[in-house]
Structures are given as C-alpha cells and as structure tokens.
Design a protein around this motif. Structure first.
Motif, PDB file in Angstrom:
ATOM      1  N   HIS A   1       0.824  -1.222   0.020  1.00 42.52           N
ATOM      2  CA  HIS A   1       0.099   0.135   0.023  1.00 42.52           C
ATOM      3  C   HIS A   1       0.806   1.162  -0.064  1.00 42.52           C
ATOM      4  CE1 HIS A   1      -3.483  -2.587   0.653  1.00 42.52           C
ATOM      5  NE2 HIS A   1      -2.839  -3.132   1.558  1.00 42.52           N
ATOM      6  N   GLY A   2       2.238   1.017   0.017  1.00 46.39           N
ATOM      7  CA  GLY A   2       2.897   2.306   0.013  1.00 46.39           C
ATOM      8  C   GLY A   2       3.220   3.257   1.197  1.00 46.39           C
ATOM      9  N   CYS A   3       2.682   2.596   2.420  1.00 42.66           N
ATOM     10  CA  CYS A   3       2.854   3.406   3.530  1.00 42.66           C
ATOM     11  C   CYS A   3       4.124   3.564   3.845  1.00 42.66           C
ATOM     12  CB  CYS A   3       2.068   2.448   4.849  1.00 42.66           C
ATOM     13  SG  CYS A   3       0.313   2.557   4.667  1.00 42.66           S
ATOM     14  N   ARG A   4       4.385   4.917   4.644  1.00 39.64           N
ATOM     15  CA  ARG A   4       5.930   5.107   4.866  1.00 39.64           C
ATOM     16  C   ARG A   4       6.010   4.879   6.400  1.00 39.64           C
ATOM     17  NH1 ARG A   4       6.740  10.993   2.553  1.00 39.64           N
ATOM     18  NH2 ARG A   4       7.422  11.188   4.710  1.00 39.64           N
ATOM     19  N   GLU A   5       5.361   4.279   7.216  1.00 38.73           N
ATOM     20  CA  GLU A   5       5.464   3.875   8.490  1.00 38.73           C
ATOM     21  C   GLU A   5       6.474   2.884   8.748  1.00 38.73           C
ATOM     22  OE1 GLU A   5       1.499   2.551   9.591  1.00 38.73           O
ATOM     23  OE2 GLU A   5       0.846   4.694   9.633  1.00 38.73           O
ATOM     24  N   GLY A   6       7.073   2.718   9.942  1.00 38.46           N
ATOM     25  CA  GLY A   6       8.172   1.740  10.044  1.00 38.46           C
ATOM     26  C   GLY A   6       7.536   0.597  10.774  1.00 38.46           C
TER      27      GLY A   6
END
Length: 194
Positions: free
Chosen positions: A182-187
C-alpha cells in the motif's frame, strides 16, 4: 524498558516504606516484587471495608530510576497511575481521579507512622499530589496498554483483507505488508498515535 509515569498518591522515603513493609512481613522495596502491591491493596480495602471502586492494579509503589544513577531514596505510593509510552493525553476524570479512594488515607497514615523512628525521612514525607516520574521498574505484572494492543493476535491490514497471525511477528508483518503493498511510509516499530 523504562517508563514515564503520571501518578496520584504520596511521596515517602524508601527507609520509611521499608520499615512499614518489614512490619507487615513483606520484603523491602525491590523491582518486580508484586507482594507489595497486594499488601497495599489489602490495607486500603480493610481500612475502607469495601472493595468496590478500588482497582488493585492501581495500588503500587513506584520508585524513580535512571540507568547509570544510584537507587532513589524516594518512593511514591499510588492509588491511580498511567504510563506515557511516547505521548499521551491523560483523561484526568478516568485515568487520574483526584478523589482519594476510601482507605487510602488510612494506609498513608499507617506508613507515615514509621517515620518517627527513621533518620532517613525526607523533608516532604507523606506529601499528597500529582507527580511525574521515570522508572525502569513497575512492580507486578504490567504491560503498557500501547504495547499490549500490538501484541494481540491476529493483526489486520486497515487497507485490505490481509490477516497476520504468525506468533510474535504479526505486527511487524502487517507493517511490512502495508509498506510493500500500500506504499505506507510507517516503520515496523512506529510510535502510537495517542
């Protein structure tokens, strides 16, 4: 893991608290000794002659500590407390009620009665209030709510129907999936949002 704690209760010297504990057959203050919490809860409920409305998980001894420093000579006896994992908006009415539960004042007086024979008491012995402290040892079995919520199995993706239930890796797998698919940027070890 260390914790920042906001608590309602009173401040007492470790020497006075140890004298109270010894008189009640409990080992002196030491991290992870849950019998201390059981003793405090028992004393409060006996004095109040009631158990309704008193949460035994909130009756704790908290001692400030920082890695690399000597042991504190100050302790706090609590009737309500919350941890601050990263950040938090405490709801005072729910998390930290200022109304002192029945029996807590009697417990405070009993503990402070041991101050008369102690040369190690502190200037503000027995002071009641709202305090903030940092510690490495929360007595008894306790996992911060924010950490416990991550440990629940299974974890669900909030963007699709994917489910992750690999024991001890479910949260990390979920975060990797969210990033890759989904391209989320969270670690994989993000801070809680509240």
């Amino acid at each position: 893991m260390g914790s920042t704690i906001i608590l309602c209760g009173f401040k007492v010297s470790v020497a006075v608290l140890d004298a109270f504990l010894a008189a009640n057959g409990v080992d002196e203050t030491h991290p992870d000794k849950d019998p201390i919490s059981v003793l405090l809860y028992t004393k409060i409920t006996e004095a109040a002659d009631v158990t309704v409305g008193i949460d035994k998980n909130r009756c704790r001894v908290m001692i400030p500590s920082r890695e690399g420093n000597n042991d504190s000579f100050v302790a706090y006896v609590t009737y309500a407390w919350v941890t601050v994992y990263a950040h938090r908006e405490p709801l005072l009415e729910n998390d930290l009620p200022m109304e002192i539960p029945k029996g807590f004042e009697e417990l405070r007086e009993e503990i402070l009665s041991f101050a008369n024979n102690s040369d190690d008491k502190i200037a503000d012995e027995g002071k009641m209030g709202l305090f903030v402290m940092y510690t490495y040892g929360v007595r008894g079995l306790y996992v911060p709510k924010e950490v416990a919520e991550r440990a629940k199995v299974p974890q669900y993706c909030d963007r699709c129907d994917a489910v992750f239930d690999n024991p001890h890796q479910e949260y990390t797998e979920r975060q990797r999936h969210r990033k890759a698919v989904h391209g989320c940027r969270e670690g994989t070890n993000r801070l809680p949002e509240a």
